[in-house]
Design a protein around this motif. Structure first.
Motif, PDB file in Angstrom:
ATOM      1  N   ILE A  36       0.860  -1.185   0.000  1.00  0.00           N
ATOM      2  CA  ILE A  36       0.000   0.000   0.000  1.00  0.00           C
ATOM      3  C   ILE A  36       0.892   1.229   0.000  1.00  0.00           C
ATOM      4  O   ILE A  36       1.765   1.358   0.864  1.00  0.00           O
ATOM      5  N   ARG A  54      -6.526  -4.996   3.777  1.00  0.00           N
ATOM      6  CA  ARG A  54      -5.261  -4.909   3.037  1.00  0.00           C
ATOM      7  C   ARG A  54      -5.311  -3.833   1.959  1.00  0.00           C
ATOM      8  O   ARG A  54      -4.774  -3.993   0.859  1.00  0.00           O
ATOM      9  N   ALA A  55      -5.962  -2.722   2.315  1.00  0.00           N
ATOM     10  CA  ALA A  55      -6.090  -1.578   1.418  1.00  0.00           C
ATOM     11  C   ALA A  55      -6.314  -0.324   2.258  1.00  0.00           C
ATOM     12  O   ALA A  55      -6.836  -0.403   3.375  1.00  0.00           O
ATOM     13  N   TRP A  56      -5.921   0.807   1.699  1.00  0.00           N
ATOM     14  CA  TRP A  56      -6.152   2.078   2.378  1.00  0.00           C
ATOM     15  C   TRP A  56      -7.640   2.379   2.315  1.00  0.00           C
ATOM     16  O   TRP A  56      -8.272   2.195   1.286  1.00  0.00           O
TER      17      TRP A  56
END
Length: 72
Positions: free
Chosen positions: A35, A64-66
């Motif tokens: 990220i 698992r992401a902003w």
């Protein structure tokens, strides 16, 4: 009361330490998950309060992401 000022100073130091650890954890998760920690994102992380950092960390671990919307 004796010790009150000392206790307050110690408590502030503990919070600062926890905030610093949370910031490192977020940077580590971003690196591990690929990220991008852009300057804008990093500025938000540096300005965030501890509860916001905890929410962001939980989101990063789960998604698992902003996040599209940052914790408020």
């Amino acid at each position: 009361m004796p010790g009150t000022l000392y206790e307050e100073i110690v408590a502030r130091g503990e919070v600062k330490g926890r905030v610093a650890e949370a910031r490192v954890a977020i940077a580590d998760l971003c690196e591990a998950f690929g990220i991008a920690l852009t300057p804008e994102r990093d500025a938000w992380v540096q300005a965030a309060e501890l509860h916001q950092l905890h929410e962001l960390r939980a989101h990063l671990k789960r998604e698992r992401a902003w996040p599209e919307t940052l914790p408020g």
